[in-house]
Design a protein around this motif. Structure first.
Motif, mmCIF file in Angstrom:
data_model
loop_
_atom_site.group_PDB
_atom_site.id
_atom_site.type_symbol
_atom_site.label_atom_id
_atom_site.label_comp_id
_atom_site.label_asym_id
_atom_site.label_seq_id
_atom_site.Cartn_x
_atom_site.Cartn_y
_atom_site.Cartn_z
ATOM 1 N N LEU A 76 0.847 -1.186 0.000
ATOM 2 C CA LEU A 76 0.000 0.000 0.000
ATOM 3 C C LEU A 76 0.885 1.239 0.000
ATOM 4 O O LEU A 76 2.015 1.211 0.488
ATOM 5 N N LEU A 77 0.352 2.337 -0.534
ATOM 6 C CA LEU A 77 1.055 3.619 -0.518
ATOM 7 C C LEU A 77 0.299 4.578 0.386
ATOM 8 O O LEU A 77 -0.920 4.724 0.270
ATOM 9 N N TYR A 78 1.036 5.228 1.299
ATOM 10 C CA TYR A 78 0.435 6.275 2.128
ATOM 11 C C TYR A 78 1.261 7.547 1.944
ATOM 12 O O TYR A 78 2.466 7.548 2.177
ATOM 13 N N VAL A 79 0.596 8.600 1.509
ATOM 14 C CA VAL A 79 1.278 9.867 1.234
ATOM 15 C C VAL A 79 0.747 10.957 2.153
ATOM 16 O O VAL A 79 -0.472 11.144 2.256
ATOM 17 N N ILE A 80 1.648 11.674 2.798
ATOM 18 C CA ILE A 80 1.257 12.825 3.595
ATOM 19 C C ILE A 80 1.749 14.088 2.898
ATOM 20 O O ILE A 80 2.898 14.153 2.442
ATOM 21 N N PHE A 81 0.878 15.072 2.789
ATOM 22 C CA PHE A 81 1.215 16.348 2.169
ATOM 23 C C PHE A 81 1.453 17.373 3.273
ATOM 24 O O PHE A 81 0.513 17.820 3.939
ATOM 25 N N PHE A 82 2.727 17.726 3.444
ATOM 26 C CA PHE A 82 3.090 18.682 4.486
ATOM 27 C C PHE A 82 2.799 20.117 4.046
ATOM 28 O O PHE A 82 2.732 20.418 2.861
ATOM 29 N N ARG A 83 2.674 21.010 5.047
ATOM 30 C CA ARG A 83 2.488 22.430 4.759
ATOM 31 C C ARG A 83 3.835 23.104 4.526
ATOM 32 O O ARG A 83 4.111 23.616 3.463
ATOM 33 N N ARG A 84 4.656 23.092 5.567
ATOM 34 C CA ARG A 84 5.967 23.739 5.494
ATOM 35 C C ARG A 84 6.977 22.890 6.255
ATOM 36 O O ARG A 84 6.709 22.439 7.370
ATOM 37 N N TRP A 85 8.129 22.686 5.671
ATOM 38 C CA TRP A 85 9.144 21.830 6.302
ATOM 39 C C TRP A 85 9.553 22.345 7.686
ATOM 40 O O TRP A 85 9.855 21.551 8.578
ATOM 41 N N VAL A 145 3.467 -0.608 11.741
ATOM 42 C CA VAL A 145 2.961 -1.344 10.582
ATOM 43 C C VAL A 145 3.979 -2.392 10.138
ATOM 44 O O VAL A 145 3.626 -3.535 9.822
ATOM 45 N N ASN A 146 5.249 -2.029 10.123
ATOM 46 C CA ASN A 146 6.303 -2.939 9.670
ATOM 47 C C ASN A 146 6.437 -4.171 10.557
ATOM 48 O O ASN A 146 6.855 -5.237 10.096
ATOM 49 N N LYS A 147 6.087 -4.023 11.838
ATOM 50 C CA LYS A 147 6.164 -5.171 12.744
ATOM 51 C C LYS A 147 5.124 -6.224 12.380
ATOM 52 O O LYS A 147 5.369 -7.418 12.479
ATOM 53 N N GLU A 148 3.942 -5.742 11.975
ATOM 54 C CA GLU A 148 2.858 -6.661 11.637
ATOM 55 C C GLU A 148 2.833 -7.030 10.160
ATOM 56 O O GLU A 148 2.498 -8.156 9.794
ATOM 57 N N TYR A 149 3.188 -6.049 9.324
ATOM 58 C CA TYR A 149 3.179 -6.273 7.868
ATOM 59 C C TYR A 149 4.510 -5.787 7.286
ATOM 60 O O TYR A 149 4.567 -4.709 6.696
ATOM 61 N N PRO A 150 5.577 -6.536 7.457
ATOM 62 C CA PRO A 150 6.916 -6.110 7.021
ATOM 63 C C PRO A 150 6.978 -5.720 5.547
ATOM 64 O O PRO A 150 6.533 -6.469 4.674
ATOM 65 N N ASN A 151 7.504 -4.532 5.301
ATOM 66 C CA ASN A 151 7.736 -4.029 3.941
ATOM 67 C C ASN A 151 6.478 -3.979 3.076
ATOM 68 O O ASN A 151 6.555 -4.073 1.850
ATOM 69 N N ARG A 152 5.319 -3.788 3.709
ATOM 70 C CA ARG A 152 4.070 -3.757 2.939
ATOM 71 C C ARG A 152 3.555 -2.324 2.750
ATOM 72 O O ARG A 152 2.659 -2.100 1.940
ATOM 73 N N LEU A 153 4.094 -1.369 3.521
ATOM 74 C CA LEU A 153 3.620 0.016 3.417
ATOM 75 C C LEU A 153 4.728 0.929 2.906
ATOM 76 O O LEU A 153 5.804 1.018 3.492
ATOM 77 N N ARG A 154 4.452 1.603 1.794
ATOM 78 C CA ARG A 154 5.379 2.614 1.285
ATOM 79 C C ARG A 154 4.898 3.976 1.786
ATOM 80 O O ARG A 154 3.788 4.399 1.481
ATOM 81 N N LEU A 155 5.730 4.631 2.572
ATOM 82 C CA LEU A 155 5.383 5.923 3.154
ATOM 83 C C LEU A 155 6.139 7.035 2.442
ATOM 84 O O LEU A 155 7.358 6.968 2.300
#
Length: 221
Positions: free
Chosen positions: A40-49, A68-78
């Protein structure tokens, strides 16, 4: 927000992202089209660094990914996306976000997703009591980090952000629109969506295995 209000992937898939580190530019679609079928892909859009809310949100989301990685290793792209390069290097160097970071020049994705931009009638987003509750929360949870806003944006100081969850096929299964400064998708909501998605996937896979085993046994008789 309701599922019927989620952005159509067609509105954002061809928008450009820029990597200030290697100077490469690519389309948003690359982020999810390169996923494996069980990711899965999860994208966060920041306001200002340099904004304290974004630093805290990045640290919190990095912890969520560890869970997430503990339960689903390498399944989430952040992936984290900002609207300008100012502050990018500092944000990257300080390690607030333990994942990929890119810039959306011209805010083309922010506009396509209709992320809000508070004006004078709403006190530029500072009048909600939730803003001050969030600040207090940050002070209590990140005392050792001593987070603070350390720079002003060049392009837009009032643009809001949000987040989105996408499958490898480009299906948007979750979207959050920030409604005030410091707003963000809650960890329990993110985890629920991830557990539901991977849980259903595992159930389907188990069902397919059972069918295959039944067919094999039937063939032997």
């Amino acid at each position: 927000m309701d599922k019927g209000e989620y952005v159509s992937i067609d509105k954002i898939k061809d928008k450009k992202l820029y990597n200030p580190t290697n100077k490469e530019e690519f389309e948003f679609e690359t982020l999810y089209s390169s996923l494996k079928s069980n990711q899965l892909l999860y994208v966060i859009f920041f306001r200002r660094w340099g904004w304290v809310f974004c630093k805290a949100g990045a640290l919190e989301l990095s912890k969520t990914k560890m869970k997430v990685n503990k339960e689903y290793p390498n399944r989430l792209r952040l992936v984290g996306i900002g609207l300008e390069e100012l502050g990018y290097e500092e944000f990257l160097k300080e390690g607030y976000f333990q994942s990929e970071l890119y810039v959306n020049k011209g805010k083309t994705i922010y506009k396509a997703m209709n992320f809000s931009k508070p004006g004078c009638l709403t006190c530029w987003g500072f009048c909600k009591k939730d803003v001050f509750k969030r600040l207090k929360n940050i002070e209590e949870n990140f005392k050792e980090k001593k987070l603070k806003t350390d720079m002003v944006a060049k392009s837009d100081q009032f643009q809001m952000g949000g987040s989105i969850m996408i499958t490898p096929s480009g299906n948007v299964i979750f979207q959050h629109q920030d409604s005030y400064y410091g707003d963000h998708a809650k960890e329990e909501v993110i985890m629920e969506m991830i557990n539901n998605y991977f849980g259903n996937e595992n159930a389907n896979n188990n069902g397919n295995r059972e069918i295959e085993e039944t067919e094999k046994l039937s063939g032997r008789n």
